[in-house]
Motif scaffolding. Structure first.
Motif, PDB file in Angstrom:
ATOM      1  N   GLY A 226     -29.015  28.112 -31.669  1.00 19.89           N
ATOM      2  CA  GLY A 226     -28.873  29.199 -32.632  1.00 19.89           C
ATOM      3  C   GLY A 226     -30.090  30.105 -32.678  1.00 19.89           C
ATOM      4  N   GLU A 227     -31.047  29.888 -31.754  1.00 21.87           N
ATOM      5  CA  GLU A 227     -32.248  30.711 -31.722  1.00 21.87           C
ATOM      6  C   GLU A 227     -32.051  31.910 -30.812  1.00 21.87           C
ATOM      7  N   MET A 228     -32.871  32.915 -31.011  1.00 26.09           N
ATOM      8  CA  MET A 228     -32.814  34.109 -30.171  1.00 26.09           C
ATOM      9  C   MET A 228     -33.582  33.849 -28.876  1.00 26.09           C
ATOM     10  N   LYS A 229     -32.952  34.159 -27.752  1.00 20.60           N
ATOM     11  CA  LYS A 229     -33.649  33.999 -26.477  1.00 20.60           C
ATOM     12  C   LYS A 229     -34.650  35.137 -26.295  1.00 20.60           C
ATOM     13  N   LYS A 230     -35.801  34.779 -25.774  1.00 23.16           N
ATOM     14  CA  LYS A 230     -36.841  35.781 -25.558  1.00 23.16           C
ATOM     15  C   LYS A 230     -36.402  36.727 -24.440  1.00 23.16           C
ATOM     16  N   GLN A 231     -36.254  38.004 -24.782  1.00 23.31           N
ATOM     17  CA  GLN A 231     -35.871  38.993 -23.781  1.00 23.31           C
ATOM     18  C   GLN A 231     -36.640  40.282 -24.042  1.00 23.31           C
ATOM     19  N   ILE A 232     -37.075  40.887 -22.996  1.00 22.17           N
ATOM     20  CA  ILE A 232     -37.757  42.165 -23.113  1.00 22.17           C
ATOM     21  C   ILE A 232     -36.959  43.180 -22.310  1.00 22.17           C
ATOM     22  N   VAL A 233     -36.375  44.153 -23.009  1.00 21.83           N
ATOM     23  CA  VAL A 233     -35.573  45.165 -22.331  1.00 21.83           C
ATOM     24  C   VAL A 233     -36.514  46.156 -21.659  1.00 21.83           C
ATOM     25  N   PRO A 234     -36.370  46.375 -20.355  1.00 24.96           N
ATOM     26  CA  PRO A 234     -37.196  47.386 -19.685  1.00 24.96           C
ATOM     27  C   PRO A 234     -37.009  48.738 -20.366  1.00 24.96           C
ATOM     28  N   PRO A 235     -38.099  49.431 -20.695  1.00 22.45           N
ATOM     29  CA  PRO A 235     -37.999  50.702 -21.426  1.00 22.45           C
ATOM     30  C   PRO A 235     -37.056  51.712 -20.786  1.00 22.45           C
ATOM     31  N   ASP A 236     -37.030  51.761 -19.450  1.00 16.19           N
ATOM     32  CA  ASP A 236     -36.185  52.743 -18.772  1.00 16.19           C
ATOM     33  C   ASP A 236     -34.702  52.384 -18.848  1.00 16.19           C
ATOM     34  N   LEU A 237     -34.386  51.193 -19.373  1.00 11.99           N
ATOM     35  CA  LEU A 237     -32.981  50.768 -19.468  1.00 11.99           C
ATOM     36  C   LEU A 237     -32.464  50.721 -20.907  1.00 11.99           C
ATOM     37  N   LEU A 238     -33.327  51.041 -21.864  1.00  8.16           N
ATOM     38  CA  LEU A 238     -32.954  50.893 -23.270  1.00  8.16           C
ATOM     39  C   LEU A 238     -31.638  51.581 -23.611  1.00  8.16           C
TER      40      LEU A 238
ATOM     41  N   GLU B 292     -26.433  46.954  -9.974  1.00  7.73           N
ATOM     42  CA  GLU B 292     -26.664  46.301  -8.687  1.00  7.73           C
ATOM     43  C   GLU B 292     -27.505  47.176  -7.767  1.00  7.73           C
ATOM     44  N   ALA B 293     -27.278  48.499  -7.836  1.00  7.41           N
ATOM     45  CA  ALA B 293     -28.076  49.433  -7.035  1.00  7.41           C
ATOM     46  C   ALA B 293     -29.528  49.430  -7.500  1.00  7.41           C
ATOM     47  N   LYS B 294     -29.715  49.348  -8.815  1.00 11.60           N
ATOM     48  CA  LYS B 294     -31.082  49.281  -9.362  1.00 11.60           C
ATOM     49  C   LYS B 294     -31.789  48.011  -8.886  1.00 11.60           C
ATOM     50  N   ASN B 295     -31.058  46.915  -8.819  1.00 11.18           N
ATOM     51  CA  ASN B 295     -31.665  45.668  -8.359  1.00 11.18           C
ATOM     52  C   ASN B 295     -32.110  45.765  -6.908  1.00 11.18           C
ATOM     53  N   GLU B 296     -31.307  46.407  -6.082  1.00 10.35           N
ATOM     54  CA  GLU B 296     -31.684  46.589  -4.678  1.00 10.35           C
ATOM     55  C   GLU B 296     -32.911  47.474  -4.558  1.00 10.35           C
ATOM     56  N   ALA B 297     -32.975  48.517  -5.391  1.00  7.82           N
ATOM     57  CA  ALA B 297     -34.130  49.413  -5.369  1.00  7.82           C
ATOM     58  C   ALA B 297     -35.393  48.671  -5.799  1.00  7.82           C
ATOM     59  N   LEU B 298     -35.239  47.771  -6.771  1.00  4.07           N
ATOM     60  CA  LEU B 298     -36.389  46.989  -7.221  1.00  4.07           C
ATOM     61  C   LEU B 298     -36.865  46.023  -6.140  1.00  4.07           C
ATOM     62  N   LEU B 299     -35.930  45.497  -5.351  1.00  8.33           N
ATOM     63  CA  LEU B 299     -36.317  44.617  -4.248  1.00  8.33           C
ATOM     64  C   LEU B 299     -37.125  45.392  -3.213  1.00  8.33           C
ATOM     65  N   ASP B 300     -36.724  46.619  -2.938  1.00  7.75           N
ATOM     66  CA  ASP B 300     -37.491  47.473  -2.019  1.00  7.75           C
ATOM     67  C   ASP B 300     -38.892  47.739  -2.576  1.00  7.75           C
ATOM     68  N   GLU B 301     -38.959  47.974  -3.886  1.00  8.80           N
ATOM     69  CA  GLU B 301     -40.262  48.203  -4.516  1.00  8.80           C
ATOM     70  C   GLU B 301     -41.128  46.949  -4.397  1.00  8.80           C
TER      71      GLU B 301
ATOM     72  N   ARG C 154     -35.888  42.741 -12.608  1.00  5.94           N
ATOM     73  CA  ARG C 154     -34.761  42.240 -11.806  1.00  5.94           C
ATOM     74  C   ARG C 154     -34.027  41.112 -12.534  1.00  5.94           C
ATOM     75  N   ASN C 155     -34.770  40.221 -13.153  1.00  8.03           N
ATOM     76  CA  ASN C 155     -34.145  39.119 -13.882  1.00  8.03           C
ATOM     77  C   ASN C 155     -33.286  39.643 -15.029  1.00  8.03           C
ATOM     78  N   TYR C 156     -33.799  40.646 -15.716  1.00  3.73           N
ATOM     79  CA  TYR C 156     -33.042  41.200 -16.836  1.00  3.73           C
ATOM     80  C   TYR C 156     -31.759  41.850 -16.332  1.00  3.73           C
ATOM     81  N   ILE C 157     -31.861  42.625 -15.276  1.00  5.69           N
ATOM     82  CA  ILE C 157     -30.679  43.294 -14.724  1.00  5.69           C
ATOM     83  C   ILE C 157     -29.695  42.275 -14.169  1.00  5.69           C
ATOM     84  N   ARG C 158     -30.212  41.237 -13.519  1.00  7.74           N
ATOM     85  CA  ARG C 158     -29.338  40.182 -12.997  1.00  7.74           C
ATOM     86  C   ARG C 158     -28.506  39.566 -14.114  1.00  7.74           C
ATOM     87  N   ASN C 159     -29.134  39.343 -15.253  1.00  9.51           N
ATOM     88  CA  ASN C 159     -28.408  38.755 -16.376  1.00  9.51           C
ATOM     89  C   ASN C 159     -27.401  39.731 -16.970  1.00  9.51           C
ATOM     90  N   LEU C 160     -27.715  41.015 -16.944  1.00  9.95           N
ATOM     91  CA  LEU C 160     -26.750  42.015 -17.396  1.00  9.95           C
ATOM     92  C   LEU C 160     -25.509  41.994 -16.504  1.00  9.95           C
TER      93      LEU C 160
END
Length: 224
Positions: free
Chosen positions: A112-124, A162-171, A208-214
């Protein structure tokens, strides 16, 4: 230097020594690795360290063989995967990523606790809109309603993520090169430079982890 897996004089399996996965294969702490070489080394060691090879040996050597074989498999699974390899190196550097794993999600739900998550500012903004759409989609499914337009829009959002995740892998790959260059410089490399590259890799992996979970949440909402 590579860990000593066998006795140089008699060739018998030696007890595993406390080394990191890179040292187990005799690799420097670099992120661009020779994968064919790693794979070849893995299969060569697998044949020699497999417990069946030591079946006729004494109990202590059999135990060492089992431990060495287990360590070999763990090291190979980690180093062959580019993301796991990066996470492991960061772990060696004393950095732990934000916990975004599925197990953490399930544990949070159970407690029942909140999972620690930090939303990337560019994805808010995008995440807020997506969560609204997912909630609407879940409600529609509960009510037995079908909204093809909403399903199509959520599907487009998934492709965008998914495209954002690929771009992050390139980065991330650009930071691998920077890190490896600093490692090649050895003790002369600036500690602050290494910290900067390390922090950039941490940021990319957390995003990437945040987007993967989305994407996982989208898949679950579309399938259920």
């Amino acid at each position: 230097m590579r860990a000593a897996h066998f006795c140089e004089s008699c060739g018998k399996v030696q007890p595993p020594v406390p080394v990191n996965y890179f040292a187990f294969f005799g690799l420097p702490l670099k992120l661009n690795i020779d994968f064919p070489g790693l794979e070849k080394d893995f299969y060569s060691l697998s044949r020699k360290l497999h417990p069946d090879v030591s079946a006729s040996a004494d109990s202590k050597e059999q135990e060492w063989s089992l431990e060495q074989s287990s360590l070999l498999n763990d090291a190979y699974r980690t180093l062959k995967d580019p993301i796991k390899r990066t996470q492991y190196l960061l772990h060696l550097e004393g950095v732990e990523l934000e916990e975004q794993s599925k197990s953490a999600t399930e544990q949070a739900r159970a407690s029942g606790e909140m999972k620690k998550q930090i939303v990337p500012p560019d994805l808010l903004e995008e995440v807020f809109e997506l969560n609204m759409q997912l909630e609407e989609l879940r409600m529609n499914k509960k009510m037995g309603d079908d909204d093809p337009a909403l399903m199509e829009e959520v599907g487009k959002q998934k492709l965008s993520l998914e495209a954002k995740n690929e771009a992050l892998l390139d980065e991330l790959r650009t930071y691998w090169k920077q890190w490896d260059a600093l490692i090649e410089r050895g003790p002369e490399s600036d500690t602050s430079e290494r910290a900067q590259v390390r922090d950039k890799m941490v940021d990319v992996l957390n995003r990437r982890n945040y987007i993967r979970n989305l994407v996982r949440d989208v898949n679950e909402a579309m399938e259920n």
